[in-house]
Design a protein around this motif. Structure first.
Motif: not given
Length: 394
Positions: A10-22, A133-142
Motif C-alpha cells: 500500500t502506498g502512503v502519499w503524504l502532503i507535507g512529506a518532509r514535515g515533522s509529522v511525516a 503503477e511503478l511500485y505495483g501497489l494495491s492502492r495509494v492512501v493520501v
C-alpha cells in the motif's frame, strides 16, 4: 479472515512529506517493521482493533509532496536533536528515509500562485497514478499533514462537482482557480481513486463538490484535524460533566507551540482554522455554547514541545461554583505519527472492502469529524471498534 490482496503493498502519499509529522511517521513505520520499537500509540495494533487484513508496516511504501527541500534524513536528524526521535534510530532506518525522500515531488503553494489549477490537478493525479503503477501497489492512501491554511471564502464552484470542474477549466481571471491548495490535493487524490484523509483543519475534501467526487470515484475519505493532545483530553472529560448533570460555564485554553506548526499558526488567518476545529467538540458535546476561547501562541524556544493549559468553571448542586484545570505537555509529532499510520491502514482496508464517501466511523482520530457530531471519546472508540469488526467480516 485475510483479505485477497493483503500481501500487496500500500502506498502512503503524504502532503507535507518532509514535515515533522511525516518524518516521524516514516521513521516509525520502518522501526515498527524491524521491531526496533513497540507499537505504542498505534491503536490498530491493540487487541480490540487488530485486523490481519490491514496492510502491515512492512507493506507500506511512502512518498509525497512538499514545498521544502530539506531531505528526510536531515529532517530526522533535527527531530533527534529535538528529542522526538530516540538517539540512533535514524541511522538504523537511513535507507528507508532516503528511499522515501527520493519519491517526494515538489508541492504546490497558495492557490493564487497557480492560476492554472486544472494543469496542476492533472499533474498531481498523474504522479499518484504513476506511483501506484511503478511500485505495483494495491492502492495509494493520501494523507494531508501539511501546514494549516486559512479557510477560503465560499464560492459557488464548491457546491457542485460540475460547477467545480467548469471553474477549473475556465477560472475567473480576477480570482484565480476555485480551490485552496488542500482541496486541490484532495481533488487530485480522489480523481486518482485514492482514499484521502485531512489530518489538518484545512478545508481539504470537505466541500460538497468533492464529496460528490468521492462517491463517483467510489473512494472513502476522512477528517478533519488530528486529535492528539488537548482536544483528546476534552473529548474524554466532556461526557463526565454532561452525564453528571454538571453545568459547564466556561472553558478556556491556552496552547504554547514551538516548531513549524507554531510558526505557521502565528498567522492570524491560519490559526482561525485550528481554533474553530478545537472549539467544536465543546459546543456539540454539551449542547450549548460556553464562555471562553482557545488561544494559540508561538514560542520558538519550545522547539518540538507543545504545552496546553485549560481552565474549566462549572456549576454543581445548589449553584456551587467549582473549577478544574489540566495541563498537557508533549511532542506533537510523536503523538500524531502513530495516528497517521493507523489512518493509512484503516483507509486502505475500507477501500478494499468497498467503502466510499465520508467515514464518520474514523471520528475517533479527529477534532472535527466529518459527517458526525459525536465527540465523546468512548463512543467514538466503540464506533471504530464496530467498524473494524465489520471490515473483518467483509
Amino acid at each position: 479472515m485475510t483479505s485477497p490482496d493483503s500481501d500487496g503493498r500500500t502506498g502512503v502519499w503524504l502532503i507535507g512529506a518532509r514535515g515533522s509529522v511525516a518524518t516521524t511517521a516514516i521513521t516509525g513505520a520502518a522501526a515498527l517493521r524491524d521491531r526496533l520499537i513497540p507499537p505504542t500509540g498505534c491503536v490498530t495494533e491493540s487487541p480490540e482493533l487488530m485486523d490481519p487484513g490491514m496492510p502491515g508496516f512492512d507493506r507500506l511504501v511512502f512518498a509525497g509532496h512538499d514545498i521544502t527541500d530539506t531531505p528526510l534524513p536531515k529532517r530526522a536528524e533535527q527531530l533527534e536533536a529535538g528529542g522526538v526521535l530516540p538517539r540512533g534510530l535514524r541511522e538504523l532506518v537511513h535507507t528507508d528515509l532516503t528511499a522515501a525522500d527520493n519519491r517526494i515531488r515538489p508541492g504546490i503553494g497558495t492557490a493564487d500562485e497557480r492560476h492554472d489549477q486544472l494543469e496542476a490537478a492533472e499533474q498531481l493525479t498523474q504522479q499518484l497514478c504513476s506511483f501506484r503503477e511503478l511500485y505495483g501497489l494495491s492502492r495509494v492512501v493520501v494523507i494531508n499533514v501539511a501546514a494549516t491554511e486559512a479557510h477560503p471564502p465560499p464560492r459557488r464552484e464548491h457546491a457542485d462537482l460540475e460547477e467545480l470542474e467548469n471553474g477549473l477549466r475556465h477560472p475567473d481571471p480576477s480570482e484565480g482557480g476555485p480551490l485552496p491548495p488542500s482541496s486541490l490535493y484532495a481533488y487530485a487524490a480522489l480523481r486518482a481513486g485514492c482514499p484521502y484523509a485531512d489530518f489538518t483543519p484545512s478545508v481539504g475534501a470537505r466541500l460538497p463538490a468533492l464529496d460528490q467526487l468521492a462517491t463517483e470515484q467510489r473512494v472513502p475519505y476522512a477528517g478533519s484535524d488530528g486529535k492528539t493532545g488537548e482536544t483528546l483530553v476534552k473529548s474524554a472529560l466532556l461526557p463526565m460533566f454532561s452525564s453528571r448533570a454538571l453545568h459547564v460555564r466556561s472553558w478556556s485554553g491556552t496552547n504554547l507551540l514551538g516548531g513549524g506548526d507554531g510558526r505557521n499558526l502565528a498567522d492570524p488567518n491560519n490559526v482561525t482554522s485550528k481554533t474553530t476545529s478545537k472549539q467544536r467538540a465543546i459546543d456539540e458535546s454539551l449542547g450549548h455554547s460556553v464562555d471562553g476561547d482557545v488561544h494559540i501562541d508561538y514560542v520558538p524556544a519550545l522547539g518540538e514541545w507543545k504545552t496546553a493549559w485549560d481552565h474549566i468553571s462549572f456549576e454543581g448542586f445548589l449553584g456551587n461554583g467549582m473549577s478544574m484545570q489540566f495541563t498537557w505537555q508533549g511532542r506533537d509529532s510523536a503523538l500524531a505519527a502513530p495516528l497517521v499510520l493507523d489512518l493509512a491502514r484503516l483507509l486502505a482496508r475500507a477501500h478494499e472492502r468497498g467503502h466510499s464517501g465520508p467515514l464518520p466511523q474514523l471520528g475517533f482520530f479527529f477534532k472535527d469529524p466529518v459527517s458526525s457530531e459525536e465527540h465523546r471519546l468512548v463512543a467514538q472508540f466503540e464506533a471504530l471498534r464496530s467498524f473494524v469488526e465489520r471490515l473483518k467480516e467483509g
